[in-house]
Design a protein around this motif. Structure first.
Motif, short mmCIF file in Angstrom:
data_model
loop_
_atom_site.label_atom_id
_atom_site.label_comp_id
_atom_site.label_asym_id
_atom_site.label_seq_id
_atom_site.Cartn_x
_atom_site.Cartn_y
_atom_site.Cartn_z
N THR A 223 -3.27 -3.55 -0.86
CA THR A 223 -3.94 -2.56 -1.71
C THR A 223 -4.18 -1.28 -0.89
O THR A 223 -4.62 -1.36 0.26
N GLU B 212 -8.52 2.59 -2.52
CA GLU B 212 -8.89 1.65 -3.58
C GLU B 212 -9.63 0.44 -3.01
O GLU B 212 -10.65 0.00 -3.55
N ARG B 213 -9.13 -0.07 -1.88
CA ARG B 213 -9.78 -1.29 -1.36
C ARG B 213 -11.19 -0.98 -0.86
O ARG B 213 -12.10 -1.78 -1.03
N ARG C 6 -13.44 -0.67 -3.97
CA ARG C 6 -13.75 -1.98 -4.56
C ARG C 6 -14.70 -2.76 -3.66
O ARG C 6 -15.61 -3.46 -4.14
#
Ligand code: ADP
Length: 267
Positions: free
Chosen positions: A107, A111-112, A115
């Protein structure tokens, strides 16, 4: 009830040294259900959980998660496992520990991290993203471990006695947090514990297992309103449900679907 997520049919597990850890175990868990496996040490709780996770294979019988073998790539996508120990990387920050499963999946960084931050918020550790594991208490480390499990948005969470090493107050707080997380995510949870109080508090159903060989002695409904709160902990019914589990373990099984009030349990 929703569709069945986990199907276990007549599972036997014999280890190479001859130990029969599980005999004739069958179980269905519905989507979104919270089910605990309880019983004394050696009754096969961890073995069953590890078979569900694809970390062990059954000697005979069948196991499926949403129709797939536990070892199938789809099952690996759908499930997360929380171990007894938090098993954090000491050289990585809390944020990078939580983001690790996404890193392994490739990912992208932004984004990681986004999240991972959301999952840290969910376990109340948003402010500790930059800390290292050595700076955290035992309860906080376990929260990080849960956040790391949540980061892949699993449909199924398999939890192997995650709070066994924590003090009672911390354990109760984390029990409430796990219930909150389960409500927020809709995940199916299979939770191993030898603590009957914890099992009754958390579960919609309790699978009571007995050892030598590991078998399911009874499956007990806990029909009280869900999720639970402090009022349930203080209620008479809470103690009675715990007593009911203990009676089954002592060989005086109540009917698996015993309605409340409980037959055979002193008022
Ligand atoms: P529990 O989690 O309920 O304490 P386990 O699933 O760990 O029980 O163990 C069930 C039985 O299987 C026990 O008798 C244990 O000693 C045995 N067992 C577990 N793992 C192994 C193994 N890798 N090899 C041989 N026996 C094992």
């Amino acid at each position: 009830m929703g569709t069945s997520t986990i199907e276990v049919q007549n599972v036997h597990k014999r280890f190479p040294d001859g130990t029969l850890a599980l005999e004739g175990v069958s179980l269905q868990v519905q989507a979104g259900e919270f089910v605990s496996l309880v019983g004394p040490s050696g009754c096969g709780k961890s073995t069953l959980l590890r078979i569900l996770a694809g970390l062990e294979t059954a000697t005979s019988g069948s196991v499926s998660l949403n129709g797939h073998l536990p070892s199938a790539p789809q099952s690996r996508q759908d499930m997360a496992f929380v171990f007894q120990e938090p098993t954090l990387m000491p050289w990585k920050t809390v944020l990078h520990n939580v983001a690790l499963p996404l890193e392994l999946r490739g990912t992208p960084l932004a984004e990681r991290e986004a999240r991972a931050r959301r999952c840290l918020e969910l376990v109340g550790l948003g402010a500790r993203a930059g800390a290292f594991p050595r700076e955290l208490s035992g309860g906080m480390k376990m929260r990080v471990s849960i956040a790391r499990a949540l980061v892949t948005e699993p449909k199924v969470m398999l939890m192997d006695e995650p709070f066994g090493a924590l003090d009672e107050m911390t354990r109760q707080r984390l029990n409430d947090e796990v219930l909150g997380i389960q409500q927020a995510t809709g995940a199916t949870v299979v939770f191993v514990t030898h603590n009957m109080f914890e099992a009754v508090y958390l579960s919609q159903r309790i699978v009571v297992m007995t050892p030598h060989p590991g078998r399911i002695a009874a499956v007990l409904d806990v029909p009280e309103a869900y999720p639970r709160d402090a009022r349930f902990r203080g209620s008479d019914l809470y103690g009675k449900r715990v007593f009911q589990v203990l009676q089954i373990l002592e060989g005086h099984p109540a009917p698996p679907d015993a309605p409340a009030p409980l037959a055979g349990v002193p008022a």
